[in-house]
Design a protein around this motif. Structure first.
Motif, PDB file in Angstrom:
ATOM      1  N   VAL A 127      -6.231   6.045   2.290  1.00 16.12           N
ATOM      2  CA  VAL A 127      -6.252   5.455   1.168  1.00 16.12           C
ATOM      3  C   VAL A 127      -4.983   4.165   1.551  1.00 16.12           C
ATOM      4  O   VAL A 127      -5.404   2.712   1.191  1.00 16.12           O
ATOM      5  CB  VAL A 127      -5.354   5.943  -0.277  1.00 16.12           C
ATOM      6  CG1 VAL A 127      -6.036   4.669  -0.985  1.00 16.12           C
ATOM      7  CG2 VAL A 127      -6.669   6.862  -0.357  1.00 16.12           C
TER       8      VAL A 127
ATOM      9  N   THR B  62      -5.301   8.408  -3.950  1.00 16.85           N
ATOM     10  CA  THR B  62      -4.669   8.626  -4.207  1.00 16.85           C
ATOM     11  C   THR B  62      -3.174   9.689  -4.890  1.00 16.85           C
ATOM     12  O   THR B  62      -3.605  10.923  -3.916  1.00 16.85           O
ATOM     13  CB  THR B  62      -2.826   8.596  -4.028  1.00 16.85           C
ATOM     14  OG1 THR B  62      -3.171   6.916  -3.236  1.00 16.85           O
ATOM     15  CG2 THR B  62      -1.452   8.845  -3.190  1.00 16.85           C
TER      16      THR B  62
ATOM     17  N   LEU C 135      -6.520   0.705   2.537  1.00 14.37           N
ATOM     18  CA  LEU C 135      -5.761  -1.258   1.816  1.00 14.37           C
ATOM     19  C   LEU C 135      -5.245  -2.011   2.754  1.00 14.37           C
ATOM     20  O   LEU C 135      -5.461  -3.488   2.441  1.00 14.37           O
ATOM     21  CB  LEU C 135      -4.977  -0.537   0.424  1.00 14.37           C
ATOM     22  CG  LEU C 135      -4.726  -1.337  -0.104  1.00 14.37           C
ATOM     23  CD1 LEU C 135      -5.951  -2.296  -0.629  1.00 14.37           C
ATOM     24  CD2 LEU C 135      -3.474  -0.984  -1.334  1.00 14.37           C
TER      25      LEU C 135
ATOM     26  N   PRO D 186      -6.264   1.934  -5.591  1.00 13.33           N
ATOM     27  CA  PRO D 186      -5.431   3.345  -4.169  1.00 13.33           C
ATOM     28  C   PRO D 186      -4.922   4.019  -5.215  1.00 13.33           C
ATOM     29  O   PRO D 186      -5.027   5.199  -4.554  1.00 13.33           O
ATOM     30  CB  PRO D 186      -4.684   2.373  -3.463  1.00 13.33           C
ATOM     31  CG  PRO D 186      -5.199   1.274  -4.758  1.00 13.33           C
ATOM     32  CD  PRO D 186      -6.494   0.762  -4.957  1.00 13.33           C
TER      33      PRO D 186
ATOM     34  N   ALA E  74       0.818  -1.475  -0.427  1.00 14.18           N
ATOM     35  CA  ALA E  74       0.072   0.401  -0.224  1.00 14.18           C
ATOM     36  C   ALA E  74       0.786   1.729  -0.253  1.00 14.18           C
ATOM     37  O   ALA E  74       0.318   2.343  -0.259  1.00 14.18           O
ATOM     38  CB  ALA E  74      -1.181   0.192   1.234  1.00 14.18           C
TER      39      ALA E  74
END
Length: 740
Positions: free
Chosen positions: A625, A686, A629, A682, A364
């Protein structure tokens, strides 16, 4: 919703044996009622408003003696010798003596004489035969012929209508799922719990489908497709709940409090994800075919049953299992202090991590550091997988698409070899003699026989009232060949006079394929718009809703591309037990789209619920995020691996439609849970940062407040509320304390 679900979970955990007993009684009652009052599934391929249906209606009305079903019996001498007349005549007599059979015409020999074709007509529809009774009667009548050393195979509507049950696919999927669950959850007890829950929901769903079969038409393969989807989502939903329950146990909650918290948090995601699947299934009603509606009914009943089982049986069974859900080392470790409202279930910004970063956390963080590269690479992979979609050909399932071991496929191949490929799909011309005079029939037949794409034309058969006729035209190419479709189109548009309609299986299948291609562009917007509305209401973030819909469309396109590449090339088809490449079944694209769009939303909800939970608690758009994740990546990967295992098991099913759906859905889930959920989602979130949660003020006033997963643990006494707002940081706007 979360408060209500928390109370439900706490109540089920407080009285686990009552809950289990209630489910046992429910399953026994539903299956018992199904045994007494249930019906038999059967396919209804009638498509109102098409030219083939109009022609068939004319023939059924003017030739009532031929309006029932039929079967083909193909007799072949494996040594290539000419068939003697005596065994064929004896077989003809036995076939004519079958229940509901009409007089059987003379056997039609092939040019070589080593093959003969007998057609058996019945005075009832194919739905009058329950299960395998019709095919069994044909086999019994042919027993003496096979005992004499001849090969006898069966084709036509009656044999092709029967679909033998196959429990091997479910068994393989469940065995693979158990292994994945043991790895994911760490104990056999925790791994077995989702399987038991899924089986309970599947049992209730199976009974409901049988009861529905008595009230409406349910396709022969609809129960299999419903089992495939129900088994996959049932295990996934139970896994999500068990995972949250185990988190609570690790933080020191007792079994009842852990069950209540799991239901209030993960249970809300289950309801939302399951509801999305159910809403997507409504799109099948727009396909315009009753057979599609039956897939929706069957899958709706099964998914609803597994959702109910997950929300009630998981808390009860988890309470009975107690600390055995934890790994042995965790059970031996000193107990931690019970969690409170000041110790949230997930680690947010500002909290020191309890241990070294996991692989999921490292992944992540890597995506968070390089979002542009991750987004571009994942998008390229998706577009590459979807590329073969541009060459997709569709054709409804017929005997020519079946596995080589089926008797219908063997009959199909024998007829093609002995009489020509077009003998498996003759075009029937329904002639209204009130519009086309009878004396013009010979000229019409001669003109058709001279067509370069026609192999043979049989003389016109006229009914007793002499007001209708039927002419059989045999193309030179097989039913699935593109040349046959072009011949049909040319005859309809240019060659045939008024009062003549082309009908029969090939014409009906061509009309079905055209209708489904048209309706696909009605179903797609319907499902996408419903999903957009649902996600916008749930997450109060229209940007996220639009982005999720776009990514789900990419996942489905990639699945279509993989399916096209596998089945329309000999290597892939042979790997799955087919003798050669076949077109994609016309039934598959719409069916897969509605189911896959709902399943893709499952993972979207699981991931976004945790991201939103972190966002509400911290107001850190980018960090939420990464942490969301990190918290869900392992569960999503495990759930997806289970789905892939279940769907791959169905790839060995003998039915070509089930086989294609199994391969397509396995590919879609694999792509969705890896490339999309673990990389593309993600990465784009982001890049967008706070824009993910942008919400216009006018829309903010219109939307209700829905708490999907509360940031605080929910115990039997109640639940604390999140402090933030999806439309801004926590400091800007406190979230209301009322949950819907």
């Amino acid at each position: 919703m979360s408060t209500l679900l928390g109370r439900l979970g706490g109540a089920a955990a407080a009285r686990p044996w009552r809950t289990v007993a209630a489910w046992v009684l429910l399953i026994v009652a539903v299956l018992g009622l199904a045994q007494v009052f249930g019906g038999e599934p059967h396919d209804d391929y009638r498509v109102p408003g098409t030219r083939s249906t109009a022609g068939m209606d004319l023939l059924n009305a003017r030739f009532p003696e031929s309006s029932g079903t039929s079967a083909r019996v193909v007799v072949h001498d494996r040594g290539g010798r000419a068939l003697p007349a005596e065994p064929l005549e004896a077989l003809r007599g036995r076939l004519a003596a079958l229940p509901h059979a009409l007089p059987v015409g003379q056997p039609i020999p092939s040019r070589a004489g080593d093959t003969a074709l007998l057609t058996v007509g019945y005075d009832v529809k194919v739905t009058a035969f329950k299960g395998s009774t019709g095919l069994d009667a044909l086999r019994e009548a042919a027993r003496a012929t096979t005992d004499a050393g001849y090969q006898v195979e069966f084709g036509g509507e009656l044999p092709e209508h029967f679909s033998a049950p196959n429990g091997m696919a479910e068994g393989i999927g469940m065995a693979a799922a158990l292994v994945i669950l043991v790895v994911a959850l760490g104990t056999v007890v925790a791994a077995g719990l989702p399987l038991l829950v899924a089986l309970a929901g599947l049992g209730a769903g199976t009974g409901l489908i049988t009861l529905l079969s008595a009230l409406t038409d349910i396709s022969n393969i609809a129960p299999t497709v419903a089992s495939m989807v129900g088994l996959g989502v049932g295990i996934d939903y139970a896994l999500l709940l068990v995972s949250r329950h185990v988190e609570g146990l690790r933080r020191g909650l007792d079994a009842r409090a852990a069950a209540a918290e799991a239901n209030a948090t993960a249970g809300s995601s289950v309801v939302v994800a399951g509801s999305t699947v159910l809403v997507s299934l409504f799109g099948l009603k727009l396909a315009g075919l009753s057979v599609y509606a039956s897939f929706g009914y069957a899958t709706f009943a099964t998914v609803g049953a597994v959702m109910a089982a997950s929300l009630t049986l998981v808390p009860a069974l988890a309470a009975l299992a107690g600390p055995r859900l934890l790994r042995r080392a965790e059970r031996r470790a000193p107990a931690t202090a019970p969690a409170t409202a000041t110790a949230p279930a997930t680690a947010f910004a500002g909290q020191a991590p309890a241990a070294a970063p996991t692989r999921t956390e490292r992944w992540a963080r890597m995506i968070g550091r390089r979002p542009v590269a991750a987004a571009v690479l994942s998008l390229a992979v998706l577009l590459g997988l979807a590329a073969p979609l541009l060459g997709m050909r569709t054709w409804p399932q017929d005997a020519g698409s079946q596995a080589s071991g089926n008797t219908t496929r063997k009959a199909y191949d024998l007829v093609a070899a002995a009489y020509g490929p077009g003998a498996n799909g003759p075009l029937l011309l329904a002639v209204d003699l009130g519009r086309l005079p009878e004396p013009e029939l010979p000229a019409l037949a001669a003109r058709l026989a001279a067509d370069p794409e026609v192999a043979a034309v049989q003389p016109a058969r006229i009914n007793a009232a002499r007001d209708a006729a039927v002419i059989s035209v045999q193309p030179k190419t097989g039913p699935q060949d593109e040349a046959t479709a072009k011949l049909l189109e040319r005859l309809r548009d240019h060659e045939l006079p008024g009062g003549v309609e082309v009908t029969g299986q090939v014409a009906a299948f061509s009309d079905i394929s055209d209708r489904l291609a048209q309706r696909l562009w009605v179903v797609i917007p319907f499902v996408v718009v419903l999903s957009l509305i649902l996600l916008t209401v749930l997450f109060r973030a229209p940007v996220i809703a639009v982005k999720a819909a776009a990514m789900n469309l990419l996942s489905v396109a990639a699945a279509y591309g993989v399916m096209t590449a596998v089945f329309q090339h000999d290597a892939g088809a042979k790997l799955l037990g087919l003798p050669h490449a076949v077109p994609v079944s016309s039934w598959v694209p719409i069916l897969m789209f509605t189911i896959l769009f709902g399943l893709s939303m499952d993972y979207e909800v699981f991931l976004l619920a945790r991201v939103r939970e972190d966002w509400l608690a911290t107001g850190d758009a980018r960090g939420s995020v990464v942490r969301g994740l990190s918290a869900t990546g392992r569960v999503i990967s495990s759930a997806a691996a289970i789905m892939v295992a279940v769907f791959t098991g169905f790839a060995i099913d003998p039915d070509i439609t089930v086989k294609m759906i199994g391969v397509g859905m396995a590919a879609a889930v694999l792509v969705d849970a890896t490339v999309v959920r673990m990389v593309l989602v993600p990465a784009t979130m982001t890049l967008l940062g706070r824009l993910n949660w942008w919400l216009p003020r006018w829309l903010d006033r219109l939307l209700p407040e829905l708490a999907i997963e509360s940031a605080e643990p929910t115990g039997p006494a109640g639940s604390a509320q999140p402090a933030g707002s999806p439309s801004g940081t926590p400091a800007e706007r406190p979230e209301p304390t009322v949950k819907v």
